[in-house]
Design an enzyme around this catalytic site. Structure first.
Site, mmCIF file in Angstrom:
data_model
loop_
_atom_site.group_PDB
_atom_site.id
_atom_site.type_symbol
_atom_site.label_atom_id
_atom_site.label_comp_id
_atom_site.label_asym_id
_atom_site.label_seq_id
_atom_site.Cartn_x
_atom_site.Cartn_y
_atom_site.Cartn_z
ATOM 1 N N ARG A 268 -51.393 22.955 -71.440
ATOM 2 C CA ARG A 268 -52.604 22.165 -71.206
ATOM 3 C C ARG A 268 -52.836 21.282 -72.423
ATOM 4 O O ARG A 268 -52.908 21.769 -73.547
ATOM 5 C CB ARG A 268 -53.806 23.060 -70.918
ATOM 6 C CG ARG A 268 -54.108 24.120 -71.963
ATOM 7 C CD ARG A 268 -55.439 24.817 -71.662
ATOM 8 N NE ARG A 268 -55.617 26.005 -72.467
ATOM 9 C CZ ARG A 268 -56.090 26.031 -73.712
ATOM 10 N NH1 ARG A 268 -56.423 24.890 -74.303
ATOM 11 N NH2 ARG A 268 -56.223 27.163 -74.379
ATOM 12 N N HIS A 272 -59.386 24.625 -73.599
ATOM 13 C CA HIS A 272 -59.428 25.609 -72.517
ATOM 14 C C HIS A 272 -60.479 25.201 -71.483
ATOM 15 O O HIS A 272 -60.210 25.174 -70.284
ATOM 16 C CB HIS A 272 -59.746 26.983 -73.084
ATOM 17 C CG HIS A 272 -59.944 28.037 -72.057
ATOM 18 N ND1 HIS A 272 -58.918 28.535 -71.284
ATOM 19 C CD2 HIS A 272 -61.059 28.691 -71.647
ATOM 20 C CE1 HIS A 272 -59.384 29.442 -70.460
ATOM 21 N NE2 HIS A 272 -60.684 29.561 -70.649
ATOM 22 N N TYR A 282 -56.461 26.294 -83.214
ATOM 23 C CA TYR A 282 -55.408 27.281 -82.977
ATOM 24 C C TYR A 282 -54.082 26.668 -82.518
ATOM 25 O O TYR A 282 -53.112 27.398 -82.313
ATOM 26 C CB TYR A 282 -55.876 28.327 -81.954
ATOM 27 C CG TYR A 282 -56.371 27.764 -80.635
ATOM 28 C CD1 TYR A 282 -55.484 27.475 -79.599
ATOM 29 C CD2 TYR A 282 -57.725 27.524 -80.418
ATOM 30 C CE1 TYR A 282 -55.933 26.970 -78.392
ATOM 31 C CE2 TYR A 282 -58.188 27.020 -79.219
ATOM 32 C CZ TYR A 282 -57.285 26.738 -78.210
ATOM 33 O OH TYR A 282 -57.736 26.229 -77.015
#
Length: 369
Positions: A268, A272, A282
């Site tokens: 992706r 999120h 991250y």
């Protein structure tokens, strides 16, 4: 297509001596066919239609993100990067197959038959976003991680009892495979040889947790072994490979052979969800760049352009039409009746207990003033 061979031999995967989790790929990052013998039997028109759906999804993702920032949409989980995993797999199914999407799988749901305006209402938490006609073989997107696997298993068992010729297909992410519902759904479906296709979209992260921190398993596909389910791993950025594997999985499970597990390796590009997640905390730019070079739209565009089936003008016209359609859909969602407390109370129970009846009466009096 005389030289075509199956990309996956699911019967062989069921045998103890053959647990092959090599990644299936047909179209590489440069848009070149690496295994012509595995090419799916799709007409030129079908190839173009698949590309159109993926472009539609990318534009929808861009516009939905903008609408969320404007306060016109509520919850939204970005989909850019997962177009092949989502739309090419859905492309192999029929309208009579039953779809169980996760919250990132709105594109499949709309292509399966849900009006886009209704998908927008679902994002806003409007009850009309969940009112599906019986003709739409789907459930609303599941918010609880992995819970759709249990639901899909139940419907698949029901289909088997009714001797249906169709299949159930369900999506979750890599994080979903860490949930108990995932294993229970697989195990029960395997035991009863239910016609279900379990798709794991491995985009590398469960929110911010890397896949390698979620499980010691080398692949997620191998999690089907304990349930006695044939499983395969496919390049989730390759629309041709995803379609071919999904098509063969459907043929296998609807022939009475039981369920299949498919792991798609995808990514992706965005966060999120748009609810405060910051992927730069991250994920590294280097990792992002690697996956951007594997973009499913780029490789499909190159493939179709080389075949003389696609052009930039063609894509630009499609993009403008999609933007127009999205504008009409959001305007239609804006015109939906404003919700009242009694709307929620009325749909909470089929047989309303006394306390709910009392609350309905109380709020009805307030709303009528």
């Amino acid at each position: 297509m005389a030289n075509h061979k199956a990309a996956v031999n699911f019967e062989k995967l069921l045998s103890d001596e053959s647990k092959d989790f090599k990644t299936i790929q047909i179209l590489d990052a440069a848009g070149q066919v690496t295994q012509p013998e595995l090419m799916p039997n799709l007409s030129d028109d079908q190839l173009v239609e698949l590309m159109q759906q993926m472009v539609w999804s990318r534009v929808l993702d861009q516009r939905a993100t903008a609408l969320n920032r404007q306060g016109r949409l509520g919850f939204y989980a970005p989909t850019a990067g997962q177009e092949a995993s989502q739309l090419a797999s859905n492309f192999a199914m029929t309208k009579d197959d039953f779809l169980f999407p996760g919250y990132r799988d709105v594109p499949q749901l709309v292509q399966h038959g849900l009006p886009l305006s209704q998908a927008f209402l679902w994002s806003r938490g409007h009850i009309d976003g969940n009112k599906y006609p019986e003709s739409l073989k789907a459930m609303p997107p599941q918010i609880i991680i992995g819970a759709q696997y249990i639901q899909a298993m139940g419907v698949a068992v029901g289909m088997k009892k009714r001797q249906s010729a169709n299949a159930v297909y369900v999506y979750t992410g890599d994080g979903g495979t860490s949930q108990g519902d995932f294993y229970e759904g697989l195990n029960f479906a395997g035991a009863f040889k239910a016609p279900a296709i379990f798709v794991v979209q491995n985009n590398g992260f469960a929110i911010s947790v890397p896949r390698e921190k979620q499980t010691a398993a080398v692949t997620l596909a191998q999690k089907g072994v304990a349930a006695g389910i044939p499983a395969i791993q496919v390049d989730g950025m390759d629309p041709l490979a995803v379609y071919e594997v999904m098509k063969e999985a459907r043929a296998f499970t609807t022939a009475g052979n039981g369920p299949v597990l498919i792991e798609t390796l995808t990514y992706r590009y965005g966060p999120h969800t748009l609810s405060g997640d910051d992927p730069t905390r991250y994920r590294t730019k280097e990792t992002d760049d690697i996956w951007l070079k594997r973009d499913p739209l780029v490789r499909m565009r190159r493939f179709l352009t080389d075949k003389g089936l696609w052009s930039q003008d063609q894509e630009d016209q499609l993009i403008e039409q999609v933007k127009t359609d999205i504008k009409a859909a959001i305007n239609e969602a804006d015109a939906a009746p404003k919700q009242k407390v009694t709307d929620f109370l009325n749909v909470t129970f089929e047989d309303q207990p006394q306390n709910i009846k009392e609350q309905i009466a109380e709020y009805s009096a307030k709303e009528s003033n």
